[in-house]
Write a protein that holds these residues in place. Structure first.
Motif, PDB file in Angstrom:
ATOM      1  N   ALA A  60      37.424  35.765  30.255  1.00 30.16           N
ATOM      2  CA  ALA A  60      37.909  36.360  31.503  1.00 30.16           C
ATOM      3  C   ALA A  60      39.119  35.599  32.030  1.00 30.16           C
ATOM      4  O   ALA A  60      40.126  36.206  32.444  1.00 30.16           O
ATOM      5  N   SER A  61      39.041  34.268  32.023  1.00 29.66           N
ATOM      6  CA  SER A  61      40.168  33.448  32.495  1.00 29.66           C
ATOM      7  C   SER A  61      41.398  33.655  31.619  1.00 29.66           C
ATOM      8  O   SER A  61      42.535  33.698  32.112  1.00 29.66           O
ATOM      9  N   GLY A  62      41.163  33.774  30.311  1.00 29.58           N
ATOM     10  CA  GLY A  62      42.277  34.014  29.394  1.00 29.58           C
ATOM     11  C   GLY A  62      42.949  35.346  29.652  1.00 29.58           C
ATOM     12  O   GLY A  62      44.192  35.440  29.659  1.00 29.58           O
ATOM     13  N   LEU A  63      42.156  36.390  29.878  1.00 27.06           N
ATOM     14  CA  LEU A  63      42.722  37.702  30.194  1.00 27.06           C
ATOM     15  C   LEU A  63      43.563  37.628  31.463  1.00 27.06           C
ATOM     16  O   LEU A  63      44.665  38.194  31.543  1.00 27.06           O
ATOM     17  N   SER A  79      47.552  38.261  31.718  1.00 31.46           N
ATOM     18  CA  SER A  79      47.999  39.402  32.528  1.00 31.46           C
ATOM     19  C   SER A  79      48.992  38.976  33.603  1.00 31.46           C
ATOM     20  O   SER A  79      49.893  39.749  33.960  1.00 31.46           O
ATOM     21  N   GLU A  80      48.861  37.741  34.104  1.00 32.98           N
ATOM     22  CA  GLU A  80      49.721  37.277  35.195  1.00 32.98           C
ATOM     23  C   GLU A  80      50.912  36.439  34.737  1.00 32.98           C
ATOM     24  O   GLU A  80      51.946  36.406  35.424  1.00 32.98           O
ATOM     25  N   GLY A  87      31.637  43.336  20.024  1.00 33.38           N
ATOM     26  CA  GLY A  87      31.615  42.139  20.855  1.00 33.38           C
ATOM     27  C   GLY A  87      32.979  41.934  21.483  1.00 33.38           C
ATOM     28  O   GLY A  87      33.590  42.864  22.007  1.00 33.38           O
ATOM     29  N   ASN A  88      33.501  40.714  21.390  1.00 32.67           N
ATOM     30  CA  ASN A  88      34.809  40.412  21.972  1.00 32.67           C
ATOM     31  C   ASN A  88      35.966  40.900  21.111  1.00 32.67           C
ATOM     32  O   ASN A  88      37.068  41.128  21.624  1.00 32.67           O
ATOM     33  N   TYR A  89      35.719  41.038  19.812  1.00 33.76           N
ATOM     34  CA  TYR A  89      36.792  41.357  18.870  1.00 33.76           C
ATOM     35  C   TYR A  89      37.246  42.807  19.066  1.00 33.76           C
ATOM     36  O   TYR A  89      36.621  43.757  18.585  1.00 33.76           O
ATOM     37  N   THR A  90      38.329  42.956  19.782  1.00 37.30           N
ATOM     38  CA  THR A  90      38.860  44.263  20.156  1.00 37.30           C
ATOM     39  C   THR A  90      40.367  44.155  20.248  1.00 37.30           C
ATOM     40  O   THR A  90      40.925  43.048  20.177  1.00 37.30           O
ATOM     41  N   CYS A  91      41.038  45.280  20.423  1.00 37.16           N
ATOM     42  CA  CYS A  91      42.461  45.289  20.724  1.00 37.16           C
ATOM     43  C   CYS A  91      42.648  46.051  22.028  1.00 37.16           C
ATOM     44  O   CYS A  91      42.340  47.247  22.106  1.00 37.16           O
ATOM     45  N   LEU A  92      43.127  45.346  23.052  1.00 34.91           N
ATOM     46  CA  LEU A  92      43.195  45.892  24.399  1.00 34.91           C
ATOM     47  C   LEU A  92      44.641  46.174  24.799  1.00 34.91           C
ATOM     48  O   LEU A  92      45.456  45.248  24.844  1.00 34.91           O
ATOM     49  N   PRO A  93      44.985  47.431  25.092  1.00 34.57           N
ATOM     50  CA  PRO A  93      46.325  47.705  25.619  1.00 34.57           C
ATOM     51  C   PRO A  93      46.480  47.135  27.023  1.00 34.57           C
ATOM     52  O   PRO A  93      45.496  46.885  27.719  1.00 34.57           O
ATOM     53  N   LYS A  94      47.705  46.936  27.434  1.00 32.15           N
ATOM     54  CA  LYS A  94      47.985  46.279  28.714  1.00 32.15           C
ATOM     55  C   LYS A  94      47.327  46.998  29.886  1.00 32.15           C
ATOM     56  O   LYS A  94      46.825  46.353  30.821  1.00 32.15           O
ATOM     57  N   SER A  95      47.296  48.320  29.865  1.00 27.18           N
ATOM     58  CA  SER A  95      46.716  49.076  30.979  1.00 27.18           C
ATOM     59  C   SER A  95      45.236  48.754  31.171  1.00 27.18           C
ATOM     60  O   SER A  95      44.750  48.651  32.302  1.00 27.18           O
ATOM     61  N   ILE A  96      44.511  48.564  30.063  1.00 26.73           N
ATOM     62  CA  ILE A  96      43.082  48.235  30.142  1.00 26.73           C
ATOM     63  C   ILE A  96      42.894  46.797  30.607  1.00 26.73           C
ATOM     64  O   ILE A  96      41.990  46.491  31.398  1.00 26.73           O
ATOM     65  N   VAL A  97      43.746  45.892  30.134  1.00 24.32           N
ATOM     66  CA  VAL A  97      43.669  44.497  30.580  1.00 24.32           C
ATOM     67  C   VAL A  97      43.830  44.431  32.094  1.00 24.32           C
ATOM     68  O   VAL A  97      43.094  43.714  32.792  1.00 24.32           O
ATOM     69  N   ASN A  98      44.782  45.187  32.616  1.00 24.89           N
ATOM     70  CA  ASN A  98      45.014  45.195  34.058  1.00 24.89           C
ATOM     71  C   ASN A  98      43.790  45.697  34.825  1.00 24.89           C
ATOM     72  O   ASN A  98      43.528  45.244  35.948  1.00 24.89           O
ATOM     73  N   GLU A  99      43.048  46.615  34.242  1.00 24.07           N
ATOM     74  CA  GLU A  99      41.819  47.084  34.885  1.00 24.07           C
ATOM     75  C   GLU A  99      40.720  46.033  34.770  1.00 24.07           C
ATOM     76  O   GLU A  99      39.960  45.807  35.724  1.00 24.07           O
ATOM     77  N   MET A 100      40.628  45.381  33.620  1.00 23.22           N
ATOM     78  CA  MET A 100      39.553  44.410  33.405  1.00 23.22           C
ATOM     79  C   MET A 100      39.677  43.199  34.318  1.00 23.22           C
ATOM     80  O   MET A 100      38.662  42.645  34.753  1.00 23.22           O
ATOM     81  N   VAL A 101      40.900  42.785  34.619  1.00 26.62           N
ATOM     82  CA  VAL A 101      41.056  41.607  35.484  1.00 26.62           C
ATOM     83  C   VAL A 101      40.796  41.942  36.945  1.00 26.62           C
ATOM     84  O   VAL A 101      40.799  41.049  37.796  1.00 26.62           O
ATOM     85  N   ASN A 123      39.047  35.732  40.678  1.00 31.74           N
ATOM     86  CA  ASN A 123      40.410  35.677  41.213  1.00 31.74           C
ATOM     87  C   ASN A 123      40.950  34.254  41.258  1.00 31.74           C
ATOM     88  O   ASN A 123      42.162  34.034  41.132  1.00 31.74           O
ATOM     89  N   ASN A 124      40.053  33.278  41.450  1.00 30.58           N
ATOM     90  CA  ASN A 124      40.467  31.871  41.543  1.00 30.58           C
ATOM     91  C   ASN A 124      40.341  31.128  40.216  1.00 30.58           C
ATOM     92  O   ASN A 124      40.498  29.903  40.182  1.00 30.58           O
ATOM     93  N   SER A 125      40.066  31.856  39.134  1.00 27.62           N
ATOM     94  CA  SER A 125      39.754  31.196  37.858  1.00 27.62           C
ATOM     95  C   SER A 125      40.917  30.379  37.300  1.00 27.62           C
ATOM     96  O   SER A 125      40.697  29.380  36.607  1.00 27.62           O
ATOM     97  N   LEU A 126      42.141  30.755  37.602  1.00 28.46           N
ATOM     98  CA  LEU A 126      43.280  30.002  37.067  1.00 28.46           C
ATOM     99  C   LEU A 126      43.432  28.637  37.729  1.00 28.46           C
ATOM    100  O   LEU A 126      44.140  27.769  37.213  1.00 28.46           O
ATOM    101  N   GLU A 127      42.747  28.448  38.854  1.00 26.54           N
ATOM    102  CA  GLU A 127      42.743  27.129  39.484  1.00 26.54           C
ATOM    103  C   GLU A 127      41.940  26.117  38.669  1.00 26.54           C
ATOM    104  O   GLU A 127      42.028  24.907  38.902  1.00 26.54           O
ATOM    105  N   ASN A 128      41.155  26.625  37.713  1.00 25.17           N
ATOM    106  CA  ASN A 128      40.360  25.755  36.844  1.00 25.17           C
ATOM    107  C   ASN A 128      41.174  25.225  35.662  1.00 25.17           C
ATOM    108  O   ASN A 128      40.652  24.493  34.831  1.00 25.17           O
ATOM    109  N   ILE A 129      42.436  25.597  35.575  1.00 27.42           N
ATOM    110  CA  ILE A 129      43.288  25.112  34.484  1.00 27.42           C
ATOM    111  C   ILE A 129      43.788  23.698  34.793  1.00 27.42           C
ATOM    112  O   ILE A 129      44.393  23.461  35.833  1.00 27.42           O
TER     113      ILE A 129
END
Length: 290
Positions: free
Chosen positions: A77-80, A84-85, A156-170, A277-283
């Motif tokens: 989730a954090s990687g997505l 995306s950002e 499972g996780n192994y998928t190919c996600l277009p940008k539009s779907i990534v934007n929805e997932m985040v 939403n705050n997950s990138l603060e964990n970097i």
């Protein structure tokens, strides 16, 4: 040219990840597209070895080092969210870092997006590499998910996600708890490729029975409303049919369903959009390998 980011979570498995990078580099050398790799280091306690292999087919390799270990699902989730950002991309391909998601199948994913450029492509398992007991437990997981949620999730996780779907997932709280559950909820139109579960490059599998159970219930928790409705209908029908036949044995399914309902309600609390939403603060920092 399509910009494709390959997202790999890792925890104390650098030997496998580096072998995977070499294999990815070999596979993408035959494909069209600009491929980059982003590794999410979930606070590994093992030092990362120096890696000096020639990976000329990969445009860049970043290692995002996290401050606090939050588990595989939240790594994804954090990687997505980071990609995306912060990154320029057209597609994201999440992969396990141990070789169980076979890089040989990247070509199938890339060929499929040529045909369906705006659609999620999933790698649906047609063959697994684990032992009989694990395969049996995994089959139960799939059937329980289908019966109680109406979702047939073969990927499972192994998928190919277009940008539009990534934007929805985040922007979907369920992504913080379950990648495949969130994807099933968001993407109604999906295409698939057949996928064989590979063998780990090094060491034993880290997917224990407890982790599998948690994984299963986390997916079901995404569809908790459907679960609760179907569970209540099941209990009413079952108790009606068992009228006059109640015993400790006949109550086992009732107890099992009630335990599952409470477990799912508890796990659904992991879907925390504020934390997501705050997950990138964990970097902690970002290292550039290439």
């Amino acid at each position: 040219m399509r910009k494709i980011k390959i997202l790999i979570p890792v925890y104390n498995d650098w030997q496998s990840v580096f072998k995977l990078l070499e294999n990815i580099n070999f596979e993408v050398s035959k494909l069209e597209g600009e491929f980059s790799v982003i590794i999410i280091n979930d606070t590994s306690t093992e030092d990362r070895p120096i890696f000096s292999a020639d990976l000329g087919s990969l445009k860049s390799i970043l290692v995002i080092n996290m401050k606090e270990n939050r588990g595989h699902a939240r790594c994804n989730a954090s990687g997505l969210k980071h990609i995306s950002e912060k990154e320029d991309f057209d597609y994201i391909i999440p992969m396990d870092g141990d070789g169980e998601d076979r890089p040989e199948e990247l070509s199938l994913l890339i060929e499929k997006i040529k045909e369906y450029p705006d659609t999620v492509i999933t790698a649906d398992r047609v063959k697994r590499s684990e032992g009989f007991i694990f395969k049996f437990c995994y089959s139960i997981h799939k059937y329980l998910t289908l019966v109680f949620t109406g979702q047939a999730i073969k990927y499972g996780n192994y998928t190919c996600l277009p940008k539009s779907i990534v934007n929805e997932m985040v922007n979907e709280p369920a992504t913080w708890s379950s990648f495949s559950g969130s994807l099933a909820k968001i993407a109604k139109d999906k295409k698939s490729i057949p996928s064989e579960r590979g063998k780990r490059y090094f060491g034993p599998s880290k997917m224990s029975f407890i982790n599998l159970l948690k994984h299963s219930l986390s997916i079901i928790a995404v569809f908790k409303t459907t679960l609760l409705i179907r569970s209540i209908l099941f209990l009413i029908a079952y108790l009606f049919l068992m009228t006059g036949k109640i015993s400790i044995i006949t109550l086992i399914p009732v107890i099992g369903v009630i335990i599952m309902m409470f477990s799912v309600i508890t796990l659904s609390k992991r879907e925390n959009m504020t934390e997501f939403n705050n997950s990138l603060e964990n970097i902690e920092n970002i290292d550039k390998i290439k």
